[in-house]
Scaffold this motif. Sequence first.
Motif, PDB file in Angstrom:
ATOM      1  N   ALA A  59     -24.159  -2.497   0.781  1.00  0.00           N
ATOM      2  CA  ALA A  59     -23.045  -1.559   0.672  1.00  0.00           C
ATOM      3  C   ALA A  59     -21.874  -1.988   1.554  1.00  0.00           C
ATOM      4  N   ASP A  60     -22.159  -2.562   2.706  1.00  0.00           N
ATOM      5  CA  ASP A  60     -21.088  -3.006   3.597  1.00  0.00           C
ATOM      6  C   ASP A  60     -20.227  -4.086   2.939  1.00  0.00           C
ATOM      7  N   ILE A  61     -20.873  -4.989   2.234  1.00  0.00           N
ATOM      8  CA  ILE A  61     -20.115  -6.048   1.571  1.00  0.00           C
ATOM      9  C   ILE A  61     -19.324  -5.466   0.412  1.00  0.00           C
ATOM     10  N   TRP A  62     -19.925  -4.571  -0.361  1.00  0.00           N
ATOM     11  CA  TRP A  62     -19.190  -3.931  -1.453  1.00  0.00           C
ATOM     12  C   TRP A  62     -17.949  -3.209  -0.925  1.00  0.00           C
ATOM     13  N   PHE A  63     -18.075  -2.556   0.222  1.00  0.00           N
ATOM     14  CA  PHE A  63     -16.922  -1.887   0.832  1.00  0.00           C
ATOM     15  C   PHE A  63     -15.799  -2.889   1.075  1.00  0.00           C
ATOM     16  N   ASN A  64     -16.150  -4.041   1.621  1.00  0.00           N
ATOM     17  CA  ASN A  64     -15.146  -5.057   1.925  1.00  0.00           C
ATOM     18  C   ASN A  64     -14.558  -5.674   0.656  1.00  0.00           C
ATOM     19  N   VAL A  65     -15.361  -5.808  -0.381  1.00  0.00           N
ATOM     20  CA  VAL A  65     -14.843  -6.256  -1.672  1.00  0.00           C
ATOM     21  C   VAL A  65     -13.773  -5.277  -2.151  1.00  0.00           C
ATOM     22  N   GLY A  66     -14.076  -4.006  -2.057  1.00  0.00           N
ATOM     23  CA  GLY A  66     -13.119  -2.976  -2.475  1.00  0.00           C
ATOM     24  C   GLY A  66     -11.839  -3.009  -1.660  1.00  0.00           C
ATOM     25  N   ARG A  67     -11.965  -3.205  -0.354  1.00  0.00           N
ATOM     26  CA  ARG A  67     -10.768  -3.263   0.498  1.00  0.00           C
ATOM     27  C   ARG A  67      -9.908  -4.473   0.152  1.00  0.00           C
ATOM     28  N   ALA A  68     -10.534  -5.621  -0.073  1.00  0.00           N
ATOM     29  CA  ALA A  68      -9.776  -6.813  -0.440  1.00  0.00           C
ATOM     30  C   ALA A  68      -9.110  -6.624  -1.801  1.00  0.00           C
ATOM     31  N   GLN A  69      -9.829  -6.029  -2.754  1.00  0.00           N
ATOM     32  CA  GLN A  69      -9.236  -5.776  -4.062  1.00  0.00           C
ATOM     33  C   GLN A  69      -8.071  -4.804  -3.949  1.00  0.00           C
ATOM     34  N   GLN A  70      -8.202  -3.808  -3.112  1.00  0.00           N
ATOM     35  CA  GLN A  70      -7.118  -2.859  -2.904  1.00  0.00           C
ATOM     36  C   GLN A  70      -5.876  -3.575  -2.359  1.00  0.00           C
ATOM     37  N   GLN A  71      -6.071  -4.448  -1.413  1.00  0.00           N
ATOM     38  CA  GLN A  71      -4.948  -5.196  -0.832  1.00  0.00           C
ATOM     39  C   GLN A  71      -4.286  -6.085  -1.892  1.00  0.00           C
ATOM     40  N   LEU A  72      -5.058  -6.538  -2.868  1.00  0.00           N
ATOM     41  CA  LEU A  72      -4.529  -7.386  -3.938  1.00  0.00           C
ATOM     42  C   LEU A  72      -3.943  -6.558  -5.092  1.00  0.00           C
ATOM     43  N   GLY A  73      -4.020  -5.235  -4.986  1.00  0.00           N
ATOM     44  CA  GLY A  73      -3.496  -4.366  -6.036  1.00  0.00           C
ATOM     45  C   GLY A  73      -4.390  -4.297  -7.261  1.00  0.00           C
TER      46      GLY A  73
END
Length: 74
Positions: A59-73
Motif C-alpha cells: 500500500a505504501d508504494i501504491w500511495f507513492n505511485v498515486g502521488r507521482a501520477q498526481q504531480q504528472l496530472g
Amino acid sequence: MAAAQSAPGPDAQGAGPDTGLSLRRAQDHFVLGLDFYRTGAYREALREFEAALALAPSADIWFNVGRAQQQLGQ
C-alpha cells in the motif's frame, strides 16, 4: 506534499528463497523513486515506484505511485 517514507514490506504470499533478494531490490527502487520525487523528476519516480511494486506490492508504494501520477496530472 512529499511522498510517503515507508519502505516496501513482505507481501501476503509468504517468504520463498528469492523473497529477501526481491525485497532488497524493491527497496532500492523505492528509495530511488523517493529521490527522484524529491527533485521533481516525477516520471522517473513513477517508473521506480512501479518497478518496486512489481517486486513487492504494498500500500505504501501504491500511495507513492498515486502521488507521482498526481504531480504528472494523470
